[in-house]
Design a protein around this motif. Sequence first.
Motif, PDB file in Angstrom:
ATOM      1  N   THR A 172       6.064 -33.178 -19.502  1.00  0.00           N
ATOM      2  CA  THR A 172       5.497 -31.874 -19.148  1.00  0.00           C
ATOM      3  C   THR A 172       6.148 -30.760 -19.945  1.00  0.00           C
ATOM      4  OG1 THR A 172       4.989 -32.619 -16.904  1.00  0.00           O
ATOM      5  CG2 THR A 172       5.109 -30.244 -17.262  1.00  0.00           C
ATOM      6  N   LEU A 173       7.481 -30.805 -20.053  1.00  0.00           N
ATOM      7  CA  LEU A 173       8.191 -29.788 -20.829  1.00  0.00           C
ATOM      8  C   LEU A 173       7.778 -29.838 -22.293  1.00  0.00           C
ATOM      9  CD1 LEU A 173      10.436 -27.636 -21.187  1.00  0.00           C
ATOM     10  CD2 LEU A 173      12.026 -29.530 -21.581  1.00  0.00           C
ATOM     11  N   LEU A 174       7.731 -31.028 -22.868  1.00  0.00           N
ATOM     12  CA  LEU A 174       7.378 -31.152 -24.286  1.00  0.00           C
ATOM     13  C   LEU A 174       5.951 -30.678 -24.545  1.00  0.00           C
ATOM     14  CD1 LEU A 174       9.022 -34.599 -25.028  1.00  0.00           C
ATOM     15  CD2 LEU A 174       9.824 -32.352 -25.783  1.00  0.00           C
ATOM     16  N   ALA A 175       5.040 -30.997 -23.625  1.00  0.00           N
ATOM     17  CA  ALA A 175       3.659 -30.540 -23.785  1.00  0.00           C
ATOM     18  C   ALA A 175       3.598 -29.016 -23.759  1.00  0.00           C
ATOM     19  CB  ALA A 175       2.781 -31.128 -22.689  1.00  0.00           C
ATOM     20  N   HIS A 176       4.387 -28.420 -22.879  1.00  0.00           N
ATOM     21  CA  HIS A 176       4.396 -26.955 -22.789  1.00  0.00           C
ATOM     22  C   HIS A 176       4.948 -26.335 -24.072  1.00  0.00           C
ATOM     23  CE1 HIS A 176       4.907 -22.922 -21.175  1.00  0.00           C
ATOM     24  NE2 HIS A 176       6.162 -22.950 -21.606  1.00  0.00           N
ATOM     25  N   LEU A 177       6.029 -26.910 -24.596  1.00  0.00           N
ATOM     26  CA  LEU A 177       6.668 -26.342 -25.779  1.00  0.00           C
ATOM     27  C   LEU A 177       5.839 -26.530 -27.045  1.00  0.00           C
ATOM     28  CD1 LEU A 177      10.380 -27.424 -25.171  1.00  0.00           C
ATOM     29  CD2 LEU A 177       9.398 -25.141 -24.879  1.00  0.00           C
ATOM     30  N   CYS A 178       5.099 -27.629 -27.117  1.00  0.00           N
ATOM     31  CA  CYS A 178       4.376 -27.955 -28.357  1.00  0.00           C
ATOM     32  C   CYS A 178       2.894 -27.606 -28.319  1.00  0.00           C
ATOM     33  CB  CYS A 178       4.537 -29.450 -28.675  1.00  0.00           C
ATOM     34  SG  CYS A 178       6.241 -29.924 -29.050  1.00  0.00           S
ATOM     35  N   THR A 179       2.385 -27.226 -27.175  1.00  0.00           N
ATOM     36  CA  THR A 179       0.980 -26.832 -27.066  1.00  0.00           C
ATOM     37  C   THR A 179       0.918 -25.333 -26.837  1.00  0.00           C
ATOM     38  OG1 THR A 179       0.429 -28.976 -26.087  1.00  0.00           O
ATOM     39  CG2 THR A 179      -1.198 -27.224 -25.868  1.00  0.00           C
ATOM     40  N   VAL A 180       0.468 -24.607 -27.836  1.00  0.00           N
ATOM     41  CA  VAL A 180       0.401 -23.152 -27.769  1.00  0.00           C
ATOM     42  C   VAL A 180      -1.017 -22.701 -28.107  1.00  0.00           C
ATOM     43  CG1 VAL A 180       2.843 -22.913 -28.377  1.00  0.00           C
ATOM     44  CG2 VAL A 180       1.115 -22.873 -30.179  1.00  0.00           C
ATOM     45  N   ASP A 181      -1.326 -21.459 -27.782  1.00  0.00           N
ATOM     46  CA  ASP A 181      -2.670 -20.953 -28.080  1.00  0.00           C
ATOM     47  C   ASP A 181      -2.723 -20.165 -29.387  1.00  0.00           C
ATOM     48  OD1 ASP A 181      -1.407 -18.579 -27.419  1.00  0.00           O
ATOM     49  OD2 ASP A 181      -2.602 -18.196 -25.625  1.00  0.00           O
ATOM     50  N   TYR A 182      -1.563 -20.009 -30.055  1.00  0.00           N
ATOM     51  CA  TYR A 182      -1.447 -19.264 -31.317  1.00  0.00           C
ATOM     52  C   TYR A 182      -1.852 -17.804 -31.161  1.00  0.00           C
ATOM     53  CZ  TYR A 182      -1.389 -24.098 -32.931  1.00  0.00           C
ATOM     54  OH  TYR A 182      -1.101 -25.443 -33.091  1.00  0.00           O
ATOM     55  N   GLN A 183      -1.853 -17.337 -29.932  1.00  0.00           N
ATOM     56  CA  GLN A 183      -2.130 -15.939 -29.647  1.00  0.00           C
ATOM     57  C   GLN A 183      -0.981 -15.358 -28.826  1.00  0.00           C
ATOM     58  OE1 GLN A 183      -4.763 -14.110 -30.805  1.00  0.00           O
ATOM     59  NE2 GLN A 183      -5.429 -15.899 -31.978  1.00  0.00           N
ATOM     60  N   LYS A 184      -1.008 -15.605 -27.515  1.00  0.00           N
ATOM     61  CA  LYS A 184       0.072 -15.127 -26.658  1.00  0.00           C
ATOM     62  C   LYS A 184       1.298 -16.030 -26.734  1.00  0.00           C
ATOM     63  CE  LYS A 184      -2.743 -12.602 -23.325  1.00  0.00           C
ATOM     64  NZ  LYS A 184      -3.087 -12.415 -21.892  1.00  0.00           N
ATOM     65  N   ARG A 185       1.088 -17.259 -27.153  1.00  0.00           N
ATOM     66  CA  ARG A 185       2.197 -18.193 -27.343  1.00  0.00           C
ATOM     67  C   ARG A 185       2.081 -18.747 -28.760  1.00  0.00           C
ATOM     68  NH1 ARG A 185       2.306 -22.733 -24.610  1.00  0.00           N
ATOM     69  NH2 ARG A 185       4.590 -22.755 -24.465  1.00  0.00           N
ATOM     70  N   PHE A 186       3.141 -18.577 -29.538  1.00  0.00           N
ATOM     71  CA  PHE A 186       3.090 -18.938 -30.956  1.00  0.00           C
ATOM     72  C   PHE A 186       4.435 -19.550 -31.316  1.00  0.00           C
ATOM     73  CE2 PHE A 186       2.817 -18.606 -35.475  1.00  0.00           C
ATOM     74  CZ  PHE A 186       1.486 -18.389 -35.808  1.00  0.00           C
ATOM     75  N   ALA A 187       4.414 -20.656 -32.048  1.00  0.00           N
ATOM     76  CA  ALA A 187       5.675 -21.291 -32.453  1.00  0.00           C
ATOM     77  C   ALA A 187       5.556 -21.820 -33.868  1.00  0.00           C
ATOM     78  CB  ALA A 187       6.045 -22.423 -31.493  1.00  0.00           C
TER      79      ALA A 187
END
Length: 204
Positions: free
Chosen positions: A73-88
């Motif tokens: 769950t943590l890894l999915a959260h960290l690696c799945t972003v919307d490239y808008q409000k969450r960007f990595a």
Amino acid sequence: MDTMKPLAQHPDGVPPGYPREYERDLRLSDGRRAFIRPIVPEDSAHLAQAIRTADPETLYRRFLGSPPRITPTLLAHLCTVDYQKRFALIAADPCTADGIAIARYEHSAAGAAEIAVAVDPAWRRAGLATALVEMLAEAALDRGIRTFSALYLAENRPVTALLDLVGSGRKETIRQGFAEAAVALDSDDVAAAVHQLGDLGDDR
């Protein structure tokens, strides 16, 4: 023993909205090269390995204490972003395809986002963290984010220097060994810095 596949420089199966314009090949100040690109869900195994093998000081500075328990769950959260409000963004050594750094912002309030950066000790003091923060600032401004903030150990002064590179009017609060700072992103400074990154990338 299973071996991990190399970190793909140009992933094929990318999520909707994946911004390929943030794939950059940079020459660092010490002459080494680093490849930077947006994170994708398939990076989860590499991120898990990076957390497991990181030195204690890096983990302590990044997570302000003990690192979280690594779960799907943590890894999915960290690696799945919307490239808008969450960007990595992740950075890799193009010679070995090993991950060497990660930087992200997370939307925190209207027009504002919190940033975090972690760089492998062997790749510090070469301008990599600076490049990642400048690229994050570019992405943030393009997406309506005008302020960056960071929560960090008060002794970790390089964080404030990174913030000052992309913004002005820094406000800082220190309590019980932790500091929180915020800067207003300066579009001219960010544009100039990113332009210089482009020049470094073209210098082969």
